[in-house]
Design a protein around this motif. Sequence first.
Motif, short mmCIF file in Angstrom:
data_model
loop_
_atom_site.label_atom_id
_atom_site.label_comp_id
_atom_site.label_asym_id
_atom_site.label_seq_id
_atom_site.Cartn_x
_atom_site.Cartn_y
_atom_site.Cartn_z
N UNK A 1 0.81 -1.21 0.00
CA UNK A 1 0.00 0.00 0.00
C UNK A 1 0.85 1.27 0.00
N UNK A 2 2.09 1.19 0.44
CA UNK A 2 2.98 2.35 0.44
C UNK A 2 4.13 2.17 -0.52
N UNK A 3 3.92 1.35 -1.51
CA UNK A 3 4.95 1.05 -2.48
C UNK A 3 4.66 1.83 -3.76
N UNK A 4 5.60 2.65 -4.16
CA UNK A 4 5.50 3.34 -5.44
C UNK A 4 6.29 2.56 -6.47
N UNK A 5 5.73 2.38 -7.65
CA UNK A 5 6.41 1.57 -8.66
C UNK A 5 6.38 2.26 -10.02
N UNK A 6 7.40 1.97 -10.79
CA UNK A 6 7.41 2.30 -12.22
C UNK A 6 7.74 0.99 -12.93
N UNK B 1 10.55 -0.03 -14.01
CA UNK B 1 11.86 -0.56 -13.66
C UNK B 1 12.20 -0.47 -12.18
N UNK B 2 11.54 0.42 -11.45
CA UNK B 2 11.93 0.70 -10.07
C UNK B 2 10.74 0.59 -9.12
N UNK B 3 11.07 0.40 -7.84
CA UNK B 3 10.05 0.46 -6.80
C UNK B 3 10.68 1.06 -5.55
N UNK B 4 9.86 1.77 -4.80
CA UNK B 4 10.33 2.41 -3.57
C UNK B 4 9.19 2.38 -2.56
N UNK B 5 9.56 2.21 -1.31
CA UNK B 5 8.59 2.17 -0.21
C UNK B 5 8.72 3.48 0.57
N UNK B 6 7.59 4.12 0.85
CA UNK B 6 7.63 5.38 1.58
C UNK B 6 6.90 5.23 2.92
N UNK B 7 7.52 5.79 3.95
CA UNK B 7 6.89 5.93 5.25
C UNK B 7 6.92 7.41 5.58
N UNK B 8 5.76 7.95 5.96
CA UNK B 8 5.65 9.37 6.24
C UNK B 8 5.46 9.57 7.74
N UNK B 9 6.28 10.43 8.29
CA UNK B 9 6.15 10.81 9.71
C UNK B 9 5.59 12.22 9.74
N UNK B 10 4.70 12.48 10.69
CA UNK B 10 3.97 13.74 10.73
C UNK B 10 4.09 14.37 12.10
N UNK C 1 8.99 7.84 -10.26
CA UNK C 1 7.90 7.32 -9.42
C UNK C 1 7.25 8.53 -8.76
N UNK C 2 5.94 8.65 -8.96
CA UNK C 2 5.19 9.74 -8.34
C UNK C 2 4.20 9.14 -7.33
N UNK C 3 4.25 9.64 -6.10
CA UNK C 3 3.39 9.14 -5.03
C UNK C 3 2.56 10.30 -4.51
N UNK C 4 1.23 10.27 -4.72
CA UNK C 4 0.37 11.33 -4.20
C UNK C 4 0.30 11.27 -2.68
N UNK C 5 0.29 12.45 -2.06
CA UNK C 5 0.15 12.56 -0.61
C UNK C 5 -1.01 13.52 -0.34
#
Length: 189
Positions: free
Chosen positions: A61-66, A68-77, A181-185
């Motif tokens: 659910x927090x994985x951004x993919x293209x 060729x690539x993938x990245x996991x984002x964790x957001x601290x607030x 990779x674009x991840x909407x927030x």
Amino acid sequence: MDPARRLNLMLFLGIVALVGVNGALFTYGLWGPGLKQSMDDFWKANVLKPAVKAGDRTISECLGVSDFYSAHVTTYFLGDSDESWGGETNDMSKYDEYCDRVPGTGKVIFAVTLMEKEARNEAVALSFHAYQPDGTLKELASLPPKPHGSGMLTLDSTVAHKGKYLLRLAFGEAKNKEDIIEMPIAAGQ
């Protein structure tokens, strides 16, 4: 009932069950995918709840993919007031992890993990943007492109108003769509 009739009835029911199971198996291609899709939709709508905090979600659910690539984002607030948190909080809830949304306005810290080991040797840039009323993007914070051997990137920024934002990860020269990779927030939504 005499034993011969009972045996005939049991044989008849066995044959009916065998024909029914075989008929179901042979026609599965016609009715199976539709049933599976409706069961999956029911499961997602009624049993699974959308992730709000990192602890409530799976890794995908927090994985951004293209391509060729993938990245996991964790957001601290870190909210700028009790109201931006959505009300009173205890000390531990101030350290909740989020994914693609934060509860209000304040400081955000993005921790991005590059999933492919090969990507860690490439130059990777990270930027955080706010959507403007006319639909354009305004850059709020960025990291210049450089290799991140550990596979971890962090970026701090401020979310000044509720609305939509975009976290963008660019690999290499980012000439193609596959290199971004674009991840909407979402803030306060």
